[in-house]
Design a protein around this motif. Structure first.
Motif, short mmCIF file in Angstrom:
data_model
loop_
_atom_site.label_atom_id
_atom_site.label_comp_id
_atom_site.label_asym_id
_atom_site.label_seq_id
_atom_site.Cartn_x
_atom_site.Cartn_y
_atom_site.Cartn_z
N GLY A 62 0.81 -1.21 0.00
CA GLY A 62 0.00 0.00 0.00
C GLY A 62 0.84 1.27 0.00
N ASP A 63 0.17 2.36 0.10
CA ASP A 63 0.81 3.67 0.20
C ASP A 63 1.43 3.80 1.59
OD1 ASP A 63 1.45 6.35 0.49
OD2 ASP A 63 -0.43 7.09 -0.35
N PRO A 64 2.73 4.08 1.67
CA PRO A 64 3.37 4.20 2.99
C PRO A 64 2.72 5.27 3.86
CG PRO A 64 5.02 4.10 1.26
CD PRO A 64 3.71 4.23 0.58
N ALA A 65 2.06 6.24 3.25
CA ALA A 65 1.41 7.30 4.02
C ALA A 65 0.00 6.94 4.47
CB ALA A 65 1.35 8.58 3.18
N SER A 66 -0.47 5.78 4.06
CA SER A 66 -1.82 5.36 4.44
C SER A 66 -1.91 5.15 5.95
CB SER A 66 -2.18 4.04 3.74
OG SER A 66 -3.31 3.44 4.34
N PRO A 67 -3.03 5.53 6.57
CA PRO A 67 -3.19 5.26 8.01
C PRO A 67 -3.26 3.78 8.33
CG PRO A 67 -5.24 6.06 7.05
CD PRO A 67 -4.18 6.25 6.01
N HIS A 68 -3.43 2.95 7.28
CA HIS A 68 -3.52 1.50 7.48
C HIS A 68 -2.32 0.77 6.90
CE1 HIS A 68 -7.58 2.52 8.61
NE2 HIS A 68 -7.83 2.98 7.41
N ALA A 69 -1.21 1.49 6.72
CA ALA A 69 -0.04 0.91 6.05
C ALA A 69 0.48 -0.32 6.77
CB ALA A 69 1.06 1.96 5.94
N ASP A 70 0.38 -0.37 8.08
CA ASP A 70 0.89 -1.53 8.82
C ASP A 70 0.11 -2.80 8.49
OD1 ASP A 70 2.83 0.00 10.01
OD2 ASP A 70 1.79 0.19 11.94
N ASP A 71 -1.16 -2.64 8.09
CA ASP A 71 -1.98 -3.80 7.73
C ASP A 71 -1.79 -4.21 6.28
OD1 ASP A 71 -3.16 -3.57 10.28
OD2 ASP A 71 -4.69 -2.20 9.50
N GLU A 72 -1.35 -3.30 5.45
CA GLU A 72 -1.30 -3.53 4.01
C GLU A 72 0.02 -4.19 3.63
OE1 GLU A 72 -4.29 0.20 3.06
OE2 GLU A 72 -2.14 0.45 2.73
N ARG A 73 0.12 -5.46 4.00
CA ARG A 73 1.36 -6.22 3.82
C ARG A 73 1.01 -7.64 3.38
NH1 ARG A 73 5.83 -3.59 5.87
NH2 ARG A 73 5.34 -1.70 7.04
N ALA A 101 -11.36 -10.68 11.78
CA ALA A 101 -10.48 -11.54 12.55
C ALA A 101 -9.48 -12.23 11.62
CB ALA A 101 -11.30 -12.59 13.31
N LEU A 102 -8.47 -12.84 12.26
CA LEU A 102 -7.44 -13.65 11.63
C LEU A 102 -6.39 -12.81 10.91
CD1 LEU A 102 -9.56 -16.71 10.43
CD2 LEU A 102 -8.38 -16.36 12.61
N ASP A 103 -5.37 -13.51 10.42
CA ASP A 103 -4.15 -12.85 9.94
C ASP A 103 -3.49 -13.75 8.90
OD1 ASP A 103 -1.96 -10.64 10.81
OD2 ASP A 103 -0.95 -12.55 10.44
N ILE A 124 -2.08 -12.44 1.70
CA ILE A 124 -2.18 -11.01 1.99
C ILE A 124 -2.90 -10.75 3.30
CG2 ILE A 124 -2.15 -10.47 -0.46
CD1 ILE A 124 -5.13 -9.75 -0.18
N ASN A 125 -2.54 -9.64 3.90
CA ASN A 125 -3.25 -9.09 5.06
C ASN A 125 -4.06 -7.88 4.62
OD1 ASN A 125 -2.91 -10.66 7.30
ND2 ASN A 125 -1.81 -9.14 8.48
N TYR A 126 -5.06 -7.58 5.41
CA TYR A 126 -5.87 -6.38 5.19
C TYR A 126 -6.33 -5.90 6.56
CZ TYR A 126 -9.40 -10.16 5.23
OH TYR A 126 -10.15 -11.28 5.54
N SER A 127 -6.81 -4.68 6.63
CA SER A 127 -7.31 -4.14 7.88
C SER A 127 -8.61 -4.85 8.27
CB SER A 127 -7.56 -2.64 7.76
OG SER A 127 -6.37 -1.96 7.41
N LEU A 128 -8.99 -4.73 9.52
CA LEU A 128 -10.15 -5.45 10.03
C LEU A 128 -11.22 -4.49 10.53
CD1 LEU A 128 -8.27 -8.25 12.03
CD2 LEU A 128 -9.18 -8.39 9.69
N CYS A 129 -12.47 -4.91 10.37
CA CYS A 129 -13.59 -4.18 10.95
C CYS A 129 -13.58 -4.38 12.47
CB CYS A 129 -14.90 -4.72 10.40
SG CYS A 129 -15.12 -4.52 8.61
N PRO A 130 -14.01 -3.41 13.26
CA PRO A 130 -14.68 -2.17 12.86
C PRO A 130 -13.74 -0.99 12.62
CG PRO A 130 -14.80 -2.38 15.23
CD PRO A 130 -14.10 -3.62 14.72
N ALA A 131 -12.41 -1.22 12.65
CA ALA A 131 -11.49 -0.11 12.42
C ALA A 131 -11.64 0.46 11.01
CB ALA A 131 -10.05 -0.55 12.65
N VAL A 132 -12.04 -0.39 10.06
CA VAL A 132 -12.30 0.06 8.69
C VAL A 132 -13.61 -0.55 8.23
CG1 VAL A 132 -9.84 0.25 8.13
CG2 VAL A 132 -11.07 -1.88 7.62
N THR A 133 -14.08 -0.12 7.07
CA THR A 133 -15.30 -0.67 6.49
C THR A 133 -14.97 -1.86 5.59
OG1 THR A 133 -15.19 0.75 4.53
CG2 THR A 133 -16.33 1.63 6.49
N VAL A 134 -16.00 -2.63 5.26
CA VAL A 134 -15.82 -3.73 4.31
C VAL A 134 -15.36 -3.18 2.96
CG1 VAL A 134 -16.99 -5.57 3.05
CG2 VAL A 134 -17.45 -5.23 5.50
#
Length: 305
Positions: A62-73, A101-103, A124-134
């Protein structure tokens, strides 16, 4: 005349009672020893990572400046024993967990057999609800695949042979990848970027999740979300093949969802893989077992495209 249920009948919800959906979709309650299965996933995944000599961990897509960059791996397991000068196909695996859930590290076991059979694997990983939307999760998964296409030369896979597989809501995300209009995502991306998919116990209509209170508290799906993010009611972007599978002893709703995508996408769904005696957690076992019907079907699809 076909005796198969029609798309309209399959799309009709079987109940108006939220308790029905709470029961039908609560897989952990339906499989009391679910923790044992998930602990085995984690243990088998650790063994795969320990044995993989050259896997790459936590690659940022992802974009390194994204607030969710740690999840986008993502983690990348290159194919082994590939003849010099050839580029292997790539399978992108998307995990389940009801978007909340899960990783990826719980699912490294998916790369236990495939690299030895000449297929590189990205998990791949992605961010999880409820921190983000589907919808954000869908965008992240699309972004990860676009990144993998663009990194084909650097990573060593054939970017013209990218396939996707997923479990549960991972199956939903695979189907969403197959609806993606890739040239609109990036002018350098081909319309047929995804060459085929495998959806295991996938979900293609999100309305039942919206009605299941134990999920909706985190997913916060709106009626508009359901319309835009339910692949059963969206056209596939190409005629790329889709393999489906659902465990024999999963709930009636998982079987209805499976039948729904088969009815909605008749030009794409090529095979429904029987999983006798399987529930929502051990459906994954065959993906990591060499010679299983699921793995044979997946490899046949990859080799045949």
């Amino acid at each position: 005349m076909s005796d198969q249920p029609s798309l309209a009948s399959l799309a009709e919800l079987p109940s108006q009672d939220p308790a029905f959906y709470a029961h039908a979709y609560n897989n952990r309650a339906r499989v009391p020893d679910n923790a044992t299965h998930m602990a085995r996933w984690a243990a088998d995944s650790a063994l795969v990572r320990a044995a993989a000599a050259s896997y790459l961990e936590n690659l940022p897509y992802g974009d390194p400046a994204s607030p969710h960059a740690d999840d986008e791996r993502l983690d990348y397991f290159p194919a082994t024993g590939v003849p010099a000068g050839t580029r292997p196909p790539l399978l992108v695996f998307v995990h389940g967990g009801y978007f909340r859930a899960l990783d990826k590290r719980d699912h490294s076991f998916v790369a236990g057999v495939l690299p030895r059979r000449g297929v590189s694997v990205a998990i791949i990983n992605y961010s999880l609800c409820p921190a983000v939307t589907v919808e954000t999760i869908v965008r992240q998964v699309v972004q990860s695949v676009a990144w993998l296409y663009r990194q084909g030369d650097a990573l060593g896979h054939d970017r013209d042979r990218i396939f996707a597989a997923g479990h549960s809501v991972g199956g939903h995300l695979v189907a969403m990848l197959m609806t993606a209009l890739w040239p609109q995502v990036g002018v350098d991306l081909p319309a047929g970027l995804i060459r085929g998919g495998l959806s295991i116990s996938g979900l293609y209509d999100l309305e039942p999740l919206r009605r299941a209170d134990f999920l909706q508290v985190d997913l916060r799906l709106t009626e508009s979300d359901v319309v835009r993010l339910s692949p059963a009611f969206l056209p596939p972007a190409t005629r790329a093949p889709l393999l489906t599978a659902v465990g024999e002893i999963e709930s009636s709703e998982y079987h209805r969802q499976n039948a729904l995508i088969r009815a909605a996408w008749p030009d794409n769904v090529r095979e429904d893989i029987p999983l006798p005696g399987r529930h929502h957690f051990n459906v994954m076992d065959d993906l990591a077992r060499d010679g299983s019907p699921m793995l044979r079907a997946l490899l046949a699809m990859i080799g045949g495209v």
